[in-house]
Design a protein around this motif. Structure first.
Motif, PDB file in Angstrom:
ATOM      1  N   ASN A  13       0.827  -1.196   0.000  1.00 32.27           N
ATOM      2  CA  ASN A  13       0.000   0.000   0.000  1.00 32.27           C
ATOM      3  C   ASN A  13       0.868   1.255   0.000  1.00 32.27           C
ATOM      4  N   GLU A  14       0.218   2.394  -0.168  1.00 35.10           N
ATOM      5  CA  GLU A  14       0.955   3.647  -0.265  1.00 35.10           C
ATOM      6  C   GLU A  14       1.734   3.967   1.005  1.00 35.10           C
ATOM      7  N   SER A  15       1.144   3.708   2.147  1.00 34.78           N
ATOM      8  CA  SER A  15       1.868   4.016   3.378  1.00 34.78           C
ATOM      9  C   SER A  15       3.046   3.066   3.574  1.00 34.78           C
ATOM     10  N   GLY A  16       2.936   1.832   3.074  1.00 33.78           N
ATOM     11  CA  GLY A  16       4.069   0.911   3.113  1.00 33.78           C
ATOM     12  C   GLY A  16       5.197   1.371   2.209  1.00 33.78           C
ATOM     13  N   ILE A  17       4.847   1.884   1.039  1.00 33.46           N
ATOM     14  CA  ILE A  17       5.861   2.413   0.113  1.00 33.46           C
ATOM     15  C   ILE A  17       6.523   3.636   0.735  1.00 33.46           C
ATOM     16  N   PHE A  18       5.708   4.513   1.306  1.00 34.60           N
ATOM     17  CA  PHE A  18       6.238   5.703   1.974  1.00 34.60           C
ATOM     18  C   PHE A  18       7.168   5.298   3.122  1.00 34.60           C
ATOM     19  N   GLY A  19       6.708   4.380   3.945  1.00 32.88           N
ATOM     20  CA  GLY A  19       7.510   3.940   5.089  1.00 32.88           C
ATOM     21  C   GLY A  19       8.790   3.245   4.671  1.00 32.88           C
ATOM     22  N   ILE A  63       7.737  13.769  -7.126  1.00 34.78           N
ATOM     23  CA  ILE A  63       7.928  13.486  -5.697  1.00 34.78           C
ATOM     24  C   ILE A  63       6.764  12.689  -5.115  1.00 34.78           C
ATOM     25  N   LYS A  64       5.539  13.051  -5.428  1.00 32.58           N
ATOM     26  CA  LYS A  64       4.398  12.309  -4.883  1.00 32.58           C
ATOM     27  C   LYS A  64       4.441  10.849  -5.343  1.00 32.58           C
ATOM     28  N   SER A  65       4.752  10.630  -6.609  1.00 31.56           N
ATOM     29  CA  SER A  65       4.845   9.258  -7.122  1.00 31.56           C
ATOM     30  C   SER A  65       5.967   8.486  -6.439  1.00 31.56           C
ATOM     31  N   LYS A  69       4.077   5.277  -5.311  1.00 31.03           N
ATOM     32  CA  LYS A  69       3.979   4.264  -6.375  1.00 31.03           C
ATOM     33  C   LYS A  69       5.079   3.223  -6.221  1.00 31.03           C
ATOM     34  N   ASN A  70       4.711   1.979  -6.419  1.00 37.84           N
ATOM     35  CA  ASN A  70       5.643   0.862  -6.285  1.00 37.84           C
ATOM     36  C   ASN A  70       6.331   0.585  -7.627  1.00 37.84           C
ATOM     37  N   ILE A  71       6.977   1.625  -8.139  1.00 38.27           N
ATOM     38  CA  ILE A  71       7.731   1.528  -9.390  1.00 38.27           C
ATOM     39  C   ILE A  71       9.072   2.199  -9.162  1.00 38.27           C
ATOM     40  N   ALA A 139       7.140  -2.649   5.730  1.00 42.10           N
ATOM     41  CA  ALA A 139       6.285  -1.548   6.191  1.00 42.10           C
ATOM     42  C   ALA A 139       4.813  -1.835   5.907  1.00 42.10           C
ATOM     43  N   SER A 140       4.514  -2.426   4.757  1.00 40.53           N
ATOM     44  CA  SER A 140       3.115  -2.757   4.428  1.00 40.53           C
ATOM     45  C   SER A 140       2.584  -3.842   5.355  1.00 40.53           C
ATOM     46  N   LYS A 141       3.408  -4.864   5.625  1.00 41.80           N
ATOM     47  CA  LYS A 141       2.975  -5.943   6.517  1.00 41.80           C
ATOM     48  C   LYS A 141       2.811  -5.440   7.941  1.00 41.80           C
TER      49      LYS A 141
END
Length: 150
Positions: A13-19, A63-65, A69-71, A139-141
């Motif tokens: 998820n987005e917060s997992g990518i951010f984290g 920056i937002k991506s 985003k998981n890329i 982070a997602s888990k």
């Protein structure tokens, strides 16, 4: 707790990518300080801060991506390095002013230590940059585990 996290099967998820990416930047921040001994060079740090901010301003549409985003793309590489240098430089300037902020106050870092830190930096970078990387999955888990407990 780690065994519980391993058992969780969840969607990234987005917060997992951010984290995950944030964790990689924070960990590597300390490595850069000691690889380049930035904590001894406050003027160099100020120049690096300005350059990093300029790079981030020029890359602002990505920056937002980068955080959601998981890329991975070339623009993300610039953003990752700019955030990393920015965090390292700010930490070094603050560490120059207040020694308590530095993790370890050292006079000179040996070449062997620098080599180990460079290898560590590359490993952490690879675990941050790649889609579905270790830090992003962790982070997602971790968030899914917290959701289950609530």
């Amino acid at each position: 707790m780690i065994s519980e996290i391993k058992k969780i099967d969840c969607k990234l998820n987005e917060s997992g990518i951010f984290g995950g990416r944030g964790m990689g930047i924070l960990i590597n921040m300390f490595s850069l300080q000691y690889i380049f001994e930035l904590y001894k060079k406050p003027l160099v740090c100020i120049v690096l801060i300005v350059v990093s901010v300029i790079v981030l301003i020029l890359s602002r549409k990505y920056i937002k991506s980068f955080w959601t985003k998981n890329i991975w793309s070339r623009q993300f590489l610039l953003i990752f390095i700019a955030f990393n240098v920015l965090a390292s430089s700010i930490g070094s300037v603050l560490g120059y002013k207040w020694d308590d902020i530095l993790l370890v106050n050292v006079e000179n870092v040996s070449n062997v230590t620098k080599l180990i830190l460079i290898i560590f930096y590359i490993v952490i970078f690879k675990n941050t940059e790649l889609p579905n990387s270790f830090f992003i999955r962790l982070a997602s888990k971790n968030e899914a585990l917290l959701d289950r407990r609530n």
